[in-house]
Design a protein around this motif. Structure first.
Motif, PDB file in Angstrom:
ATOM      1  N   MET A   1      45.430 104.705 -61.869  1.00 40.81           N
ATOM      2  CA  MET A   1      44.780 104.404 -60.603  1.00 40.81           C
ATOM      3  C   MET A   1      45.872 104.224 -59.538  1.00 40.81           C
ATOM      4  SD  MET A   1      41.982 101.446 -59.773  1.00 40.81           S
ATOM      5  CE  MET A   1      40.726 102.261 -60.737  1.00 40.81           C
ATOM      6  N   LYS A   2      45.691 104.850 -58.412  1.00 41.09           N
ATOM      7  CA  LYS A   2      46.677 104.807 -57.328  1.00 41.09           C
ATOM      8  C   LYS A   2      46.523 103.530 -56.492  1.00 41.09           C
ATOM      9  CE  LYS A   2      48.172 108.945 -58.272  1.00 41.09           C
ATOM     10  NZ  LYS A   2      49.298 109.050 -59.141  1.00 41.09           N
ATOM     11  N   ALA A   3      47.613 103.150 -55.829  1.00 36.72           N
ATOM     12  CA  ALA A   3      47.608 101.951 -54.972  1.00 36.72           C
ATOM     13  C   ALA A   3      46.513 102.039 -53.901  1.00 36.72           C
ATOM     14  CB  ALA A   3      48.972 101.759 -54.325  1.00 36.72           C
ATOM     15  N   THR A   4      46.271 103.248 -53.386  1.00 33.11           N
ATOM     16  CA  THR A   4      45.256 103.409 -52.334  1.00 33.11           C
ATOM     17  C   THR A   4      43.847 103.113 -52.835  1.00 33.11           C
ATOM     18  OG1 THR A   4      45.179 105.776 -52.815  1.00 33.11           O
ATOM     19  CG2 THR A   4      46.537 105.071 -50.946  1.00 33.11           C
ATOM     20  N   GLU A   5      43.635 103.213 -54.145  1.00 33.47           N
ATOM     21  CA  GLU A   5      42.307 102.965 -54.702  1.00 33.47           C
ATOM     22  C   GLU A   5      42.030 101.471 -54.869  1.00 33.47           C
ATOM     23  OE1 GLU A   5      41.212 105.844 -57.965  1.00 33.47           O
ATOM     24  OE2 GLU A   5      43.357 106.279 -57.749  1.00 33.47           O
ATOM     25  N   VAL A   6      43.067 100.661 -54.806  1.00 37.20           N
ATOM     26  CA  VAL A   6      42.927  99.221 -55.035  1.00 37.20           C
ATOM     27  C   VAL A   6      43.171  98.416 -53.755  1.00 37.20           C
ATOM     28  CG1 VAL A   6      43.813  97.284 -56.406  1.00 37.20           C
ATOM     29  CG2 VAL A   6      43.657  99.557 -57.429  1.00 37.20           C
ATOM     30  N   MET A   7      43.960  98.963 -52.852  1.00 39.83           N
ATOM     31  CA  MET A   7      44.380  98.241 -51.643  1.00 39.83           C
ATOM     32  C   MET A   7      43.208  97.908 -50.719  1.00 39.83           C
ATOM     33  SD  MET A   7      45.969 101.241 -49.285  1.00 39.83           S
ATOM     34  CE  MET A   7      44.857 102.332 -48.378  1.00 39.83           C
ATOM     35  N   THR A   8      43.466  96.969 -49.830  1.00 44.30           N
ATOM     36  CA  THR A   8      42.567  96.679 -48.719  1.00 44.30           C
ATOM     37  C   THR A   8      43.027  97.564 -47.561  1.00 44.30           C
ATOM     38  OG1 THR A   8      42.287  94.401 -49.458  1.00 44.30           O
ATOM     39  CG2 THR A   8      41.769  94.869 -47.142  1.00 44.30           C
ATOM     40  N   PRO A   9      42.168  98.478 -47.088  1.00 42.45           N
ATOM     41  CA  PRO A   9      42.617  99.421 -46.057  1.00 42.45           C
ATOM     42  C   PRO A   9      42.654  98.848 -44.641  1.00 42.45           C
ATOM     43  CG  PRO A   9      40.382  99.936 -46.729  1.00 42.45           C
ATOM     44  CD  PRO A   9      40.850  98.809 -47.603  1.00 42.45           C
ATOM     45  N   ASP A  10      41.802  97.918 -44.344  1.00 42.05           N
ATOM     46  CA  ASP A  10      41.736  97.347 -42.992  1.00 42.05           C
ATOM     47  C   ASP A  10      42.670  96.144 -42.928  1.00 42.05           C
ATOM     48  OD1 ASP A  10      39.788  99.214 -42.225  1.00 42.05           O
ATOM     49  OD2 ASP A  10      38.222  97.979 -43.131  1.00 42.05           O
ATOM     50  N   VAL A  11      43.910  96.410 -42.557  1.00 48.12           N
ATOM     51  CA  VAL A  11      44.952  95.390 -42.600  1.00 48.12           C
ATOM     52  C   VAL A  11      45.053  94.681 -41.253  1.00 48.12           C
ATOM     53  CG1 VAL A  11      47.385  94.948 -43.071  1.00 48.12           C
ATOM     54  CG2 VAL A  11      46.223  96.851 -44.197  1.00 48.12           C
ATOM     55  N   ILE A  12      45.116  93.376 -41.309  1.00 46.54           N
ATOM     56  CA  ILE A  12      45.391  92.591 -40.111  1.00 46.54           C
ATOM     57  C   ILE A  12      46.897  92.605 -39.935  1.00 46.54           C
ATOM     58  CG2 ILE A  12      45.303  90.285 -39.101  1.00 46.54           C
ATOM     59  CD1 ILE A  12      42.676  89.965 -40.822  1.00 46.54           C
ATOM     60  N   THR A  13      47.346  93.062 -38.780  1.00 46.94           N
ATOM     61  CA  THR A  13      48.777  93.176 -38.507  1.00 46.94           C
ATOM     62  C   THR A  13      49.125  92.375 -37.264  1.00 46.94           C
ATOM     63  OG1 THR A  13      48.493  95.141 -37.116  1.00 46.94           O
ATOM     64  CG2 THR A  13      48.878  95.507 -39.479  1.00 46.94           C
ATOM     65  N   VAL A  14      50.420  92.146 -37.089  1.00 47.37           N
ATOM     66  CA  VAL A  14      50.918  91.488 -35.881  1.00 47.37           C
ATOM     67  C   VAL A  14      52.112  92.280 -35.362  1.00 47.37           C
ATOM     68  CG1 VAL A  14      50.093  89.191 -36.563  1.00 47.37           C
ATOM     69  CG2 VAL A  14      52.428  89.903 -37.166  1.00 47.37           C
ATOM     70  N   ARG A  15      52.503  91.972 -34.143  1.00 47.03           N
ATOM     71  CA  ARG A  15      53.687  92.567 -33.513  1.00 47.03           C
ATOM     72  C   ARG A  15      54.806  91.529 -33.502  1.00 47.03           C
ATOM     73  NH1 ARG A  15      52.537  98.032 -32.493  1.00 47.03           N
ATOM     74  NH2 ARG A  15      50.273  98.136 -32.404  1.00 47.03           N
ATOM     75  N   THR A  16      55.991  91.939 -33.156  1.00 49.29           N
ATOM     76  CA  THR A  16      57.131  91.018 -33.169  1.00 49.29           C
ATOM     77  C   THR A  16      56.960  89.867 -32.192  1.00 49.29           C
ATOM     78  OG1 THR A  16      58.306  92.435 -31.603  1.00 49.29           O
ATOM     79  CG2 THR A  16      58.810  92.726 -33.955  1.00 49.29           C
ATOM     80  N   ASP A  17      56.177  90.068 -31.132  1.00 50.87           N
ATOM     81  CA  ASP A  17      56.020  89.015 -30.125  1.00 50.87           C
ATOM     82  C   ASP A  17      54.814  88.107 -30.372  1.00 50.87           C
ATOM     83  OD1 ASP A  17      54.103  90.920 -29.513  1.00 50.87           O
ATOM     84  OD2 ASP A  17      54.511  90.922 -27.366  1.00 50.87           O
ATOM     85  N   THR A  18      54.143  88.259 -31.505  1.00 47.11           N
ATOM     86  CA  THR A  18      52.992  87.410 -31.815  1.00 47.11           C
ATOM     87  C   THR A  18      53.482  85.997 -32.125  1.00 47.11           C
ATOM     88  OG1 THR A  18      51.822  89.310 -32.757  1.00 47.11           O
ATOM     89  CG2 THR A  18      50.978  87.112 -33.308  1.00 47.11           C
ATOM     90  N   PRO A  19      52.939  84.978 -31.432  1.00 46.71           N
ATOM     91  CA  PRO A  19      53.359  83.586 -31.681  1.00 46.71           C
ATOM     92  C   PRO A  19      52.994  83.132 -33.101  1.00 46.71           C
ATOM     93  CG  PRO A  19      52.124  83.769 -29.621  1.00 46.71           C
ATOM     94  CD  PRO A  19      51.969  85.071 -30.340  1.00 46.71           C
ATOM     95  N   VAL A  20      53.818  82.261 -33.675  1.00 45.32           N
ATOM     96  CA  VAL A  20      53.573  81.803 -35.043  1.00 45.32           C
ATOM     97  C   VAL A  20      52.255  81.036 -35.173  1.00 45.32           C
ATOM     98  CG1 VAL A  20      55.984  81.795 -35.777  1.00 45.32           C
ATOM     99  CG2 VAL A  20      55.004  79.735 -34.802  1.00 45.32           C
ATOM    100  N   ASN A  21      51.844  80.340 -34.127  1.00 42.70           N
ATOM    101  CA  ASN A  21      50.559  79.638 -34.244  1.00 42.70           C
ATOM    102  C   ASN A  21      49.393  80.627 -34.327  1.00 42.70           C
ATOM    103  OD1 ASN A  21      50.935  80.292 -31.515  1.00 42.70           O
ATOM    104  ND2 ASN A  21      49.960  78.437 -30.773  1.00 42.70           N
TER     105      ASN A  21
END
Length: 149
Positions: A1-21
């Motif tokens: 089974m490939k990683a793509t078959e198990v992964m969560t595709p809708d990833v929450i991401t941030v940018r470098t300027d996103t505040p830690v809070n």
């Protein structure tokens, strides 16, 4: 089974300027343990996990002693609430792990599990040609066990 078959595709991401809070809010609101830090083309350039936002031990130079640290600075755990309140000026760029371990989308899920074990990770970005496609977590892999039988 490939990683793509198990992964969560809708990833929450941030940018470098996103505040830690804001990162902490995303982690708690979505009940996830890490967010990839991406550039404009969705290349993974870092990862912020709960570990980067929580106390950890940092070695004292020229000593065997380890002391609490937070945001790469020495920390007094009795002042944790105050330190978090003062952390508003920190961003993902300040705290992210820049040495991100990733798994290629075409790799078998066993390779992802091996990488997670070897590097003591709870989440692993899944990439294709360097572009983020998803994320696989321990929970994603455990779902395979839940479906078995």
């Amino acid at each position: 089974m490939k990683a793509t078959e198990v992964m969560t595709p809708d990833v929450i991401t941030v940018r470098t300027d996103t505040p830690v809070n804001e990162i902490a809010r995303l982690l708690t609101q979505h009940r996830i343990n890490a967010v990839p830090v991406v550039d404009d083309e969705f290349h993974v350039i870092g990862l912020v996990s709960e570990e980067e936002l929580f106390l950890k031990e940092k070695g004292v130079p020229f000593s065997m002693v380890k002391a609490p640290a937070l945001f790469r600075q020495w920390a007094d755990p009795t002042r944790l609430e105050q330190m978090y309140a003062e952390a508003a000026h920190h961003t993902a760029a300040d705290v992210m792990n820049r040495h991100v371990v990733v798994v290629n989308a075409t790799e078998e899920i066993g390779q992802a599990a091996t990488l997670m074990l070897k590097h003591k990770l709870t989440s692993l970005p899944v990439v294709r040609d360097g572009i983020l496609e998803g994320i696989v977590s321990r929970a994603d892999i455990l779902r395979l066990l839940a479906k078995a039988g």
